[in-house]
Design a protein around this motif. Structure first.
Motif, PDB file in Angstrom:
ATOM      1  N   SER A  11       0.833  -1.190   0.000  1.00  0.00           N
ATOM      2  CA  SER A  11       0.000   0.000   0.000  1.00  0.00           C
ATOM      3  C   SER A  11       0.872   1.246   0.000  1.00  0.00           C
ATOM      4  O   SER A  11       1.934   1.275   0.633  1.00  0.00           O
ATOM      5  N   ASP A  61      -9.191  -4.118   2.241  1.00  0.00           N
ATOM      6  CA  ASP A  61      -9.183  -2.679   1.969  1.00  0.00           C
ATOM      7  C   ASP A  61      -8.772  -1.907   3.214  1.00  0.00           C
ATOM      8  O   ASP A  61      -7.954  -0.984   3.147  1.00  0.00           O
ATOM      9  N   ARG A  65      -5.323   0.471   3.946  1.00  0.00           N
ATOM     10  CA  ARG A  65      -5.352   1.838   4.471  1.00  0.00           C
ATOM     11  C   ARG A  65      -4.496   1.951   5.738  1.00  0.00           C
ATOM     12  O   ARG A  65      -3.735   2.917   5.916  1.00  0.00           O
ATOM     13  N   PRO A  87      -8.982   5.846  -2.863  1.00  0.00           N
ATOM     14  CA  PRO A  87      -8.220   4.966  -3.746  1.00  0.00           C
ATOM     15  C   PRO A  87      -8.033   5.578  -5.125  1.00  0.00           C
ATOM     16  O   PRO A  87      -8.975   6.109  -5.710  1.00  0.00           O
ATOM     17  N   HIS A  90      -4.411   0.565  -8.569  1.00  0.00           N
ATOM     18  CA  HIS A  90      -3.827  -0.651  -8.007  1.00  0.00           C
ATOM     19  C   HIS A  90      -2.828  -1.195  -9.022  1.00  0.00           C
ATOM     20  O   HIS A  90      -3.182  -1.480 -10.164  1.00  0.00           O
ATOM     21  N   TRP A 104      -1.867  -0.983  -3.567  1.00  0.00           N
ATOM     22  CA  TRP A 104      -2.921   0.012  -3.617  1.00  0.00           C
ATOM     23  C   TRP A 104      -2.291   1.397  -3.518  1.00  0.00           C
ATOM     24  O   TRP A 104      -1.441   1.639  -2.665  1.00  0.00           O
ATOM     25  N   PHE A 106      -3.329   5.195  -2.652  1.00  0.00           N
ATOM     26  CA  PHE A 106      -4.356   6.064  -2.080  1.00  0.00           C
ATOM     27  C   PHE A 106      -3.878   7.516  -2.133  1.00  0.00           C
ATOM     28  O   PHE A 106      -2.679   7.785  -2.182  1.00  0.00           O
ATOM     29  N   VAL A 174     -11.370   2.683 -10.269  1.00  0.00           N
ATOM     30  CA  VAL A 174      -9.992   2.466  -9.824  1.00  0.00           C
ATOM     31  C   VAL A 174      -9.319   1.477 -10.776  1.00  0.00           C
ATOM     32  O   VAL A 174      -9.664   0.296 -10.786  1.00  0.00           O
TER      33      VAL A 174
END
Length: 244
Positions: A11, A61, A65, A87, A90, A104, A106, A174
């Motif tokens: 992430s 998810d 985060r 988001p 990816h 991911w 963000f 996304v």
């Protein structure tokens, strides 16, 4: 055949603030001795670990985060709110790489006066940069970026302010991207869905273009003639390459 290289969930968070009348992002320079992305400027981020999963109660998810927030704290000493993260995309590392991540991306707001404190281990420098400024430095060969970082900056640079960016991206699809690496002549290319070469073709083959090309020390995004239904990673008005 099974994939010989495990793909680790990861992430990243694009931390943003409004400062001096412009939208800025926090970029961190990784220790050049690191095996993965050593010496590159990146957004805070890293692998999702067991503690993130446990704290999220198995919700991937939420774990992503929490991991992004944890990495922002560990690498830059800042507090990013997981609930405020939007988001963006990816990305999965190309199959030919020896280390692979499914990451991911963000975006999250950060207070304009947030104090940044790097760890001086994994991270050796930090800078707040206007998005256009970061892209200009990259074009001049002064800011080493990986393609996902470059594409993310391209996608965000046209937004007039932070509130607009967060609102629009929160309701946007996304994209999930697994690039294919190739070479066209002496140039390294990262190829995205819809490109004529994405399904194993020759990168020099005529046809649609959806790729980043390494020209010297800068990446240049190319996107044209995509098939119907294939969404560009960067809207055409934000891309830097419209050559025929």
């Amino acid at each position: 055949m099974t994939d010989a290289v495990p793909v680790r969930p990861a992430s990243t968070v694009v931390l943003l603030r409004e400062h001096g009348g412009r939208l800025e992002t926090l970029l961190l320079k990784r220790n050049k001795a690191l095996i993965f992305a050593g010496g590159f400027w990146v957004f805070p981020g890293g692998a999702i670990d067991d503690a993130d999963r446990a704290a999220a109660g198995g919700d991937l998810d939420r774990a992503a985060r929490l991991a992004a927030a944890r990495e922002a704290a560990e690498e830059a000493g800042v507090v990013a709110d997981p609930d405020a993260m939007v988001p963006l995309s990816h990305w999965t590392t190309p199959a030919v790489e020896k280390r692979r991540f499914a990451t991911w991306f963000f975006a999250a707001p950060l207070a304009a006066d947030a104090e940044v404190t790097i760890d001086n281990g994994e991270i050796h420098a930090a800078r707040w940069l206007g998005l256009a400024e970061a892209l200009a430095e990259h074009a001049a060969g002064e800011l080493n970026l990986m393609p996902p970082t470059y594409v993310t900056l391209l996608n965000l640079v046209a937004y007039p302010d932070l509130a607009t960016m967060l609102a629009v991206e929160a309701r946007s699809p996304v994209p999930r991207v697994e690039p294919v690496l190739g070479r066209e002549g002496e140039q390294l290319v990262t190829i995205y869905p819809g490109d004529a070469a994405y399904d194993g073709g020759d990168p020099g083959l005529a046809g649609p273009r959806h790729r980043c090309v390494l020209e010297g020390r800068q990446w240049v995004f190319q996107c044209r003639d995509l098939p119907t239904g294939c969404q560009p990673l960067v809207p055409s008005e934000r891309g830097r390459d419209e050559r025929p």
